[in-house]
Design an enzyme around this catalytic site. Structure first.
Site, mmCIF file in Angstrom:
data_model
loop_
_atom_site.group_PDB
_atom_site.id
_atom_site.type_symbol
_atom_site.label_atom_id
_atom_site.label_comp_id
_atom_site.label_asym_id
_atom_site.label_seq_id
_atom_site.Cartn_x
_atom_site.Cartn_y
_atom_site.Cartn_z
ATOM 1 N N MET A 43 29.241 -72.963 -24.789
ATOM 2 C CA MET A 43 29.057 -73.405 -23.491
ATOM 3 C C MET A 43 30.290 -74.734 -23.359
ATOM 4 S SD MET A 43 25.685 -75.035 -21.566
ATOM 5 C CE MET A 43 24.839 -73.764 -21.624
ATOM 6 N N LYS A 52 41.399 -73.759 0.958
ATOM 7 C CA LYS A 52 40.134 -73.312 0.625
ATOM 8 C C LYS A 52 39.535 -73.589 -0.797
ATOM 9 C CE LYS A 52 41.221 -68.468 -0.006
ATOM 10 N NZ LYS A 52 41.295 -67.305 0.637
ATOM 11 N N ARG A 56 36.982 -56.610 6.433
ATOM 12 C CA ARG A 56 36.105 -57.617 5.764
ATOM 13 C C ARG A 56 35.685 -58.933 6.909
ATOM 14 N NH1 ARG A 56 39.131 -61.858 1.477
ATOM 15 N NH2 ARG A 56 40.020 -62.541 3.252
ATOM 16 N N TYR A 59 28.959 -68.200 -32.622
ATOM 17 C CA TYR A 59 27.583 -67.520 -32.020
ATOM 18 C C TYR A 59 27.936 -65.946 -32.603
ATOM 19 C CZ TYR A 59 25.514 -71.087 -29.363
ATOM 20 O OH TYR A 59 24.733 -72.132 -28.904
HETATM 21 C C1 LIG Z 1 42.713 -66.764 0.754
HETATM 22 C C2 LIG Z 1 43.318 -66.354 2.002
HETATM 23 C C3 LIG Z 1 44.780 -66.463 2.130
HETATM 24 C C4 LIG Z 1 45.741 -67.182 0.856
HETATM 25 O O1 LIG Z 1 45.757 -66.097 0.202
HETATM 26 P P1 LIG Z 1 46.799 -66.110 -1.408
HETATM 27 O O2 LIG Z 1 46.745 -64.793 -1.739
HETATM 28 O O3 LIG Z 1 46.009 -67.100 -2.162
HETATM 29 O O4 LIG Z 1 48.169 -66.661 -0.798
HETATM 30 C C5 LIG Z 1 45.222 -66.163 3.121
HETATM 31 N N1 LIG Z 1 44.507 -65.644 4.285
HETATM 32 C C6 LIG Z 1 43.310 -65.459 4.203
HETATM 33 C C7 LIG Z 1 42.485 -64.766 5.274
HETATM 34 C C8 LIG Z 1 42.739 -65.659 2.845
HETATM 35 O O5 LIG Z 1 41.389 -65.439 2.874
#
Ligand SMILES: *Cc1c(COP(=O)(O)O)cnc(C)c1O
Length: 372
Positions: A310, A41, A140, A262
């Site tokens: 930046m 992801k 979640r 800055y």
């Molecule tokens: C991001 C995620 C993972 C991977 O988690 P890591 O801690 O990066 O290994 C696995 N399962 C779900 C549902 C996630 O959102």
């Protein structure tokens, strides 16, 4: 080594695909008979999913997880049909046909999504695969206990759906002694009994290190593949994956008492040579590193002084001979001796955020045993 970067980019980001593959193999070996997926992801945590996923496929990975449907659509053409791509955010209303048309497997997170996917399967003559996610305590995504009870009264809820895995996610896997881990495990085991019999997937990177009870049929590591330490405070069994080298634009001597950057927040305690490097917060070099970060040249640590701008940072290079930091010299900002986790600690964040913040102005170079 620190040769002049031939491009106009302000920094060079080297992503070691071989290290990602070897990290996957290390995790796979820890899992014995449990299969190992890859979470790709957020563009493989900022490293480039369209490069990372095919490399992992070549070493045997067949299960890939993305967050958004769009990420799955983008990834599908670069992976063979034998690779499954699971969309963790499931089905946005109305997106069922698109998901099926692209051969993506949704993670069904609610009764509505289950109903919508079942409706998609009607009249197809073959089942459509899906993962069913349950909430085991993180609150979640996934089915609640109440929704599970409702489902268990409906014997045809999964008609037409081939449940590939039952899934849940750990909230505290990076804290091995946290009581939530055992509580979530117990909740997950109980939830599985209320669903069609199917393999299970539970552990993320850190979850793999909680022991075999957490492994089930498929693990879902992300961060550890990209070199982040899966067990904070313990020696990191993963190889570093990224190297970020910023380019020196110019150096100057500032006299004792003169200020830099800055707000003129840093005042030179003595005459100092300051190098201005062309990386800044617009590149994901976090502003919170101002006055706290460091850079490296060879084995010499060089303190960041003043604010992060930046497009630039300023580094005290007084420890080096003048000709070591000529314009064009590359200075390490992330490297094997100054890792993603080290920088995260300096910035008051986690390695995940350092990786996913990596900017788009860098010249990217992929190290890969099998060039594409
Ligand atoms: C991001 C995620 C993972 C991977 O988690 P890591 O801690 O990066 O290994 C696995 N399962 C779900 C549902 C996630 O959102």
């Amino acid at each position: 080594m620190n040769s002049i970067n031939p491009t106009n980019a302000g920094a060079l980001l080297t992503i070691d695909l071989d290290a990602i593959c070897s990290n996957w193999l290390v995790l796979k070996a820890r899992l014995s008979s449990t299969d190992c997926a890859a979470v790709v992801k957020a563009d493989a945590y900022g490293l480039g999913a369209r490069r990372v996923a095919p490399a992992l496929y070549r070493v045997g990975c067949r299960h890939f997880f993305v967050a958004h449907l769009g990420e799955g659509i983008d990834l599908r053409p670069v992976l063979p049909a034998g690779a499954a791509i699971y969309v963790m955010h499931g089905l946005p209303p109305g997106a069922e046909a698109e998901c099926a048309a692209h051969g993506l497997v949704p993670v069904l997170n609610s009764l509505q999504q289950i109903d919508a996917w079942r409706a998609m399967t009607a009249g197809r003559g073959q089942k459509l695969p899906a993962i069913v996610q349950v909430d085991s305590g993180m609150a979640r995504l996934g089915l609640s206990a109440r929704e599970l009870r409702q489902l268990s009264h409906n014997p045809s809820a999964f008609d037409g759906i081939a449940v590939a895995f039952v899934m849940s996610h750990l909230a505290c896997a990076d804290e091995p002694d946290h009581p939530a881990n055992a509580a979530q495990l117990a909740s997950f085991v109980a939830s599985r009994r209320m669903l069609p019999k199917a393999p299970a997937t539970f552990a993320n990177s850190s979850g793999i290190f909680l022991g075999p009870a957490f492994h089930f049929d498929l693990a879902r590591p992300g961060a550890a593949l990209y070199g982040v330490a899966p067990v904070p405070g313990q020696p990191n069994p993963m190889q570093p994956v990224v190297r970020l080298q910023g380019k020196v634009m110019q150096t100057r001597i500032v006299e004792a008492g003169a200020a830099v950057g800055y707000s003129l927040s840093w005042v030179a305690p003595r005459a100092s040579r300051i190098a201005t490097v062309s990386v800044g917060y617009a590149d994901g070099y976090l502003r919170s590193l101002g006055g706290r970060g460091s850079a490296w040249l060879g084995k010499v640590a060089l303190p960041l002084v003043g604010r992060v701008s930046m497009d630039t940072i300023t580094i005290d290079v007084s420890a080096l001979p003048e000709d070591a930091t000529l314009p064009g010299t590359l200075i390490d900002l992330l490297s094997p001796h100054h890792t993603v986790d080290d920088v995260a600690t300096c910035a008051g964040t986690i390695g995940y955020e350092i990786l996913t913040s990596l900017g788009h102005r860098y010249q990217r170079h992929y190290k890969d045993a099998i060039p594409v």
